[in-house]
Scaffold this motif. Structure first.
Motif, PDB file in Angstrom:
ATOM      1  N   SER A   1      -8.334   4.419  -4.874  1.00 24.58           N
ATOM      2  CA  SER A   1      -7.611   3.121  -4.411  1.00 24.58           C
ATOM      3  C   SER A   1      -8.391   1.956  -4.883  1.00 24.58           C
ATOM      4  O   SER A   1      -9.573   2.018  -4.461  1.00 24.58           O
ATOM      5  CB  SER A   1      -7.222   3.055  -3.058  1.00 24.58           C
ATOM      6  OG  SER A   1      -6.655   1.885  -2.671  1.00 24.58           O
TER       7      SER A   1
ATOM      8  N   ILE B   1       4.073  -1.142   3.596  1.00 23.03           N
ATOM      9  CA  ILE B   1       3.728  -0.158   3.374  1.00 23.03           C
ATOM     10  C   ILE B   1       4.951   0.941   2.695  1.00 23.03           C
ATOM     11  O   ILE B   1       5.915   0.860   3.235  1.00 23.03           O
ATOM     12  CB  ILE B   1       3.345   0.718   4.782  1.00 23.03           C
ATOM     13  CG1 ILE B   1       2.143  -0.291   5.330  1.00 23.03           C
ATOM     14  CG2 ILE B   1       2.634   2.062   4.282  1.00 23.03           C
ATOM     15  CD1 ILE B   1       1.114  -0.571   4.705  1.00 23.03           C
TER      16      ILE B   1
ATOM     17  N   ILE C   1      -8.815   7.227   3.059  1.00 25.93           N
ATOM     18  CA  ILE C   1      -8.346   6.173   1.983  1.00 25.93           C
ATOM     19  C   ILE C   1      -8.880   6.917   0.394  1.00 25.93           C
ATOM     20  O   ILE C   1      -9.949   7.267   0.729  1.00 25.93           O
ATOM     21  CB  ILE C   1      -9.127   4.854   2.212  1.00 25.93           C
ATOM     22  CG1 ILE C   1      -8.635   4.175   3.588  1.00 25.93           C
ATOM     23  CG2 ILE C   1      -8.672   3.938   1.139  1.00 25.93           C
ATOM     24  CD1 ILE C   1      -9.449   3.142   3.887  1.00 25.93           C
TER      25      ILE C   1
ATOM     26  N   CYS D   1      -6.455  -1.509   2.829  1.00 28.45           N
ATOM     27  CA  CYS D   1      -6.426  -0.259   3.687  1.00 28.45           C
ATOM     28  C   CYS D   1      -6.862  -0.454   4.853  1.00 28.45           C
ATOM     29  O   CYS D   1      -6.771   0.122   6.192  1.00 28.45           O
ATOM     30  CB  CYS D   1      -6.642   0.967   2.788  1.00 28.45           C
ATOM     31  SG  CYS D   1      -5.777   1.414   1.213  1.00 28.45           S
ATOM     32  N   SER D   2      -8.312  -0.728   4.851  1.00 26.41           N
ATOM     33  CA  SER D   2      -8.985  -0.926   6.032  1.00 26.41           C
ATOM     34  C   SER D   2      -8.607  -1.737   7.023  1.00 26.41           C
ATOM     35  O   SER D   2      -8.475  -1.651   8.181  1.00 26.41           O
ATOM     36  CB  SER D   2     -10.616  -1.154   5.864  1.00 26.41           C
ATOM     37  OG  SER D   2     -10.669  -2.566   5.345  1.00 26.41           O
TER      38      SER D   2
ATOM     39  N   PHE E   1       1.201   5.121   1.245  1.00 28.19           N
ATOM     40  CA  PHE E   1       0.826   6.119   2.054  1.00 28.19           C
ATOM     41  C   PHE E   1       1.448   7.457   1.944  1.00 28.19           C
ATOM     42  O   PHE E   1       2.572   7.646   2.282  1.00 28.19           O
ATOM     43  CB  PHE E   1       1.081   5.191   3.616  1.00 28.19           C
ATOM     44  CG  PHE E   1       0.158   5.732   4.550  1.00 28.19           C
ATOM     45  CD1 PHE E   1      -0.593   7.060   4.580  1.00 28.19           C
ATOM     46  CD2 PHE E   1       0.287   5.042   5.726  1.00 28.19           C
ATOM     47  CE1 PHE E   1      -1.296   7.446   5.637  1.00 28.19           C
ATOM     48  CE2 PHE E   1      -0.786   5.353   6.910  1.00 28.19           C
ATOM     49  CZ  PHE E   1      -1.358   6.715   6.759  1.00 28.19           C
TER      50      PHE E   1
ATOM     51  N   ASP F   1      -2.899   5.215  -1.934  1.00 32.43           N
ATOM     52  CA  ASP F   1      -3.920   4.516  -1.384  1.00 32.43           C
ATOM     53  C   ASP F   1      -4.457   5.040  -0.004  1.00 32.43           C
ATOM     54  O   ASP F   1      -5.557   5.361   0.215  1.00 32.43           O
ATOM     55  CB  ASP F   1      -3.455   3.077  -0.858  1.00 32.43           C
ATOM     56  CG  ASP F   1      -2.990   2.317  -2.107  1.00 32.43           C
ATOM     57  OD1 ASP F   1      -3.807   2.221  -3.087  1.00 32.43           O
ATOM     58  OD2 ASP F   1      -1.876   1.746  -2.321  1.00 32.43           O
ATOM     59  N   MET F   2      -3.537   5.666   0.768  1.00 31.00           N
ATOM     60  CA  MET F   2      -3.919   6.418   1.946  1.00 31.00           C
ATOM     61  C   MET F   2      -3.073   7.566   2.301  1.00 31.00           C
ATOM     62  O   MET F   2      -2.116   8.023   1.566  1.00 31.00           O
ATOM     63  CB  MET F   2      -3.590   5.271   3.243  1.00 31.00           C
ATOM     64  CG  MET F   2      -4.275   3.995   3.170  1.00 31.00           C
ATOM     65  SD  MET F   2      -3.548   2.803   4.351  1.00 31.00           S
ATOM     66  CE  MET F   2      -1.888   2.649   4.092  1.00 31.00           C
TER      67      MET F   2
ATOM     68  N   LEU G   1       0.952  -1.287  -0.137  1.00 31.20           N
ATOM     69  CA  LEU G   1      -0.019   0.004   0.085  1.00 31.20           C
ATOM     70  C   LEU G   1       0.888   1.383  -0.159  1.00 31.20           C
ATOM     71  O   LEU G   1       1.876   1.309   0.708  1.00 31.20           O
ATOM     72  CB  LEU G   1      -0.975   0.130   1.260  1.00 31.20           C
ATOM     73  CG  LEU G   1      -2.006  -1.159   1.469  1.00 31.20           C
ATOM     74  CD1 LEU G   1      -2.348  -1.123   2.621  1.00 31.20           C
ATOM     75  CD2 LEU G   1      -2.869  -1.222   0.235  1.00 31.20           C
TER      76      LEU G   1
END
Length: 653
Positions: free
Chosen positions: A516, A197, A512, A522-523, A148, A229-230, A146
């Motif tokens: 994405s 990450i 988020i 992500c969650s 970030f 993504d985040m 992911l």
């Protein structure tokens, strides 16, 4: 024999000389030992006595003046049941059972539950009873990565970013206990979620990434297909970006959703967080009750660092000749009793007389004409500007999607009372406003107050953010003859108020991207981090902040205890952020629309943010509050209705 007698006489004469020259008497008779160079020896001439080190503990527990060490938070990352730092025995966390024999792989102890009786109510992949990593709750991916995006921007030293150190766990300097705890948590997050990450840090100092510069940048980049993504960024900017439709609904059922929102008691009852979430605070930042687009939790450690506070100069406090409390213990007791009010500020400041912002004059309370300080003064009171019909007692309000629940009261007596009390305080002797005309810019006002506070020219160092006390200027107050500072809440405008801790919109929250394709991953990652960051948050707040940032370097245990009492009070008094968030957002999305308001008999065009109105009028609004309120009422209601209706079309499901 004669030579021996002369030698003895010479020794005796030298000893008498030493006794005579030592401050307060030589050797064992020295009654006033001094050790300015911290070599644990008395500096007085002729005295060789050992002097106990008063200890100046650094953030890792080491004394900077001697070899002493105090371990403030045991860490056992290699699971040998010994602290990695001080080697004292620590309890095994019982975190693995690879051969499924119901015994801990680290220490051999039997688990309190056995396969297949493990329970996982919070769905974090670990047994609730024994912390065993459960095979039957594996996520539907073997691995993944992911992206970030995080901000390292301090916004002109208003608040140093904790994202890289205490969220990503990637040290930018000396390793702290908080960063060790964050790194351990992140290792465990990878073990559970199997997600790597990739962090992107927005640098400090580049104004392109400062406060208010990110929400449209995020939107523009997403429109170009350039997104992370985040995100972790300022409250102000992420609210702006979510209102523009940039972020996914964290309550969505369109995808696998691993968020497990709940409440628990780490903060005051109004915020009421549980399992790491500031749930009510997050809810207050959403204009749709059934949706949530930004994330606030223990993982986002900068939120507790963005509390509005007032620092008290202990050297100046103890120098006061007054019947008022003039030491940290008594001052903290006064605050806890609810007696830290505008009237007390007036009494403490009166002795300094009519002074200016000049660095040559000592002063009582210094307040910047600055959006940060103005917001801290206004939104930590009981003043409520915008009503939400859904939250009224016995409400039966139901929206059809167009009828906004937001409204202004016909009049606002609390706002009027607050305005009068504020004007009375800022116009009294010893109270000084640092205005834009005194300095080069609004932000420089804060830095000038900091400089004067840390050089013993200001008793009460304005309204600032808790985390800014980490800056070196404040830390140097605890060296040499300095006595440090006490941190207290913003004072009450009347003794019928209660303290309300508010998070400034430069605090950092998460989101988020709606673009994405990895919402589920992500969650899962953010839920794990949010529900497993309590130790990281408490290591910072209860260890690093208390012992190093606020209390470190002083030998005054009374000051340490007083600061602990105040830090507990601040966290227990945390309130939701609706008024603060939407005072900013309604002005932001109204594209700078101005309304005409009579100001001293002349029409004046103003924007819609109440705290900016106060600071632009030097906090003296008592005669203007009614005309301003009546003019702003329709404009504010229209702005919020537009936001509410915009949410029906712009905000993702």
């Amino acid at each position: 024999m004669k030579t021996r007698i002369l030698s003895l006489l010479l020794v005796l004469v030298m000893a008498v000389g030493m006794l005579a020259s030592c401050g307060g008497g030589g050797g064992d008779t020295c009654t006033n030992h001094v050790d300015a160079n911290h070599d644990q020896k008395c500096d007085n001439a002729g005295c060789t006595a050992d002097v106990p080190c008063p200890h100046n503990w650094d953030e890792d527990g080491f004394c900077e003046w001697c070899d002493a060490f105090q371990c403030v938070a045991h860490v056992d990352r290699n699971h040998d049941q010994k602290c990695d730092i001080c080697k004292e025995a620590v309890a095994c966390p019982h975190g693995a059972d690879a051969n499924e024999d119901s015994k801990c792989d680290y220490c051999g102890a039997a688990f309190s539950c056995a396969l297949p009786a493990h329970a996982d109510a919070n769905q974090d992949g670990l047994c609730d009873g024994c912390l065993f990593l459960l095979d039957d709750t594996k996520f539907p991916w073997e691995s993944g990565t992911l992206t970030f995006e995080m901000t390292n921007h301090s916004n002109l030293e208003e608040l140093p970013s904790g994202c890289q150190n205490w969220m990503a766990g990637e040290s930018t300097g000396k390793t702290s206990l908080t960063q060790i705890a964050a790194k351990q948590r992140n290792d465990e997050a990878f073990a559970v979620t199997k997600l790597n990450i990739s962090y992107k840090y927005l640098p400090d100092g580049n104004t392109d990434y400062g406060w208010s510069k990110n929400y449209d940048r995020i939107q523009t980049n997403q429109d170009k297909g350039q997104y992370s993504d985040m995100y972790c960024n300022f409250v102000y900017d992420l609210i702006g970006a979510y209102l523009a439709g940039c972020f996914a609904n964290l309550k969505t059922q369109k995808y696998n959703n691993y968020f497990a929102f709940a409440k628990n008691p780490d903060y005051g009852t109004e915020v009421g967080d549980s399992e790491g979430y500031m749930y009510e605070y997050m809810t207050s930042l959403s204009i749709k009750e059934d949706k949530m687009y930004v994330l606030a939790s223990d993982y986002f450690i900068d939120l507790v660092r963005a509390f509005y506070v007032v620092p008290v100069n202990v050297t100046m406090l103890e120098d006061l000749e007054t019947e008022l409390p003039n030491n940290p213990t008594d001052f903290a007791a006064m605050v806890s009793a609810g007696d830290w009010t505008y009237e007390k500020v007036i009494q403490y400041s009166a002795g300094y007389g009519d002074v200016t912002a000049s660095a040559d004059e000592k002063k009582g309370f210094a307040l910047a004409e600055h959006s940060l300080s103005a917001a801290g003064i206004l939104y930590t009171t009981s003043v409520r500007l915008l009503n939400d019909a859904r939250k009224q007692p016995g409400s039966t309000f139901v929206s059809d999607g167009t009828n906004s629940p937001y409204s202004y009261s016909a009049t606002n007596e609390t706002l009027r009372s607050f305005s009068s009390a504020l004007e009375n305080m800022v116009t009294k002797p010893g109270f000084v406003l640092f205005t834009k005309t005194d300095t080069a810019s609004f932000s420089t006002n804060l830095l000038n107050i900091r400089n004067q506070f840390t050089t013993n020219k200001v008793l009460f160092g304005g309204v600032i953010l808790l985390g800014s006390l980490e800056y070196l200027d404040y830390q140097n107050m605890k060296t040499g003859d300095g006595k440090g500072f006490l941190v207290v809440p913003v004072p009450l405008y009347t003794d019928t108020e209660i303290y309300s801790t508010q998070i400034h919109n430069i605090g950092r929250i998460g989101a988020i991207s709606v673009k994405s394709e990895k919402f589920a991953e992500c969650s899962a990652f953010l839920n794990y981090q949010s529900t497993h960051s309590r130790n990281v948050k408490n290591t910072y707040y209860e260890q690093e902040l208390l012992y190093s940032v606020v209390g470190g370097g002083t030998t005054d245990n009374a000051l340490l205890e007083a600061n602990k009492e105040m830090l507990d009070l601040l966290r227990d008094s945390l309130i939701t952020g609706f008024d603060k968030a939407y005072e900013d957002s309604s002005a932001l999305f109204d594209n700078g629309t101005k309304v005409t308001t009579p100001d001293n008999g002349e029409p004046m065009y103003i924007d819609l943010k109440w705290h900016d109105i106060f600071d632009k009028h030097h906090y003296q609004m008592s005669a203007l509050i009614d005309p301003y309120y009546s003019s702003l009422k329709p404009a504010k209601e229209a702005a919020m209705k537009a936001l509410f209706n915009n949410g029906n079309t712009m905000l993702p499901e």
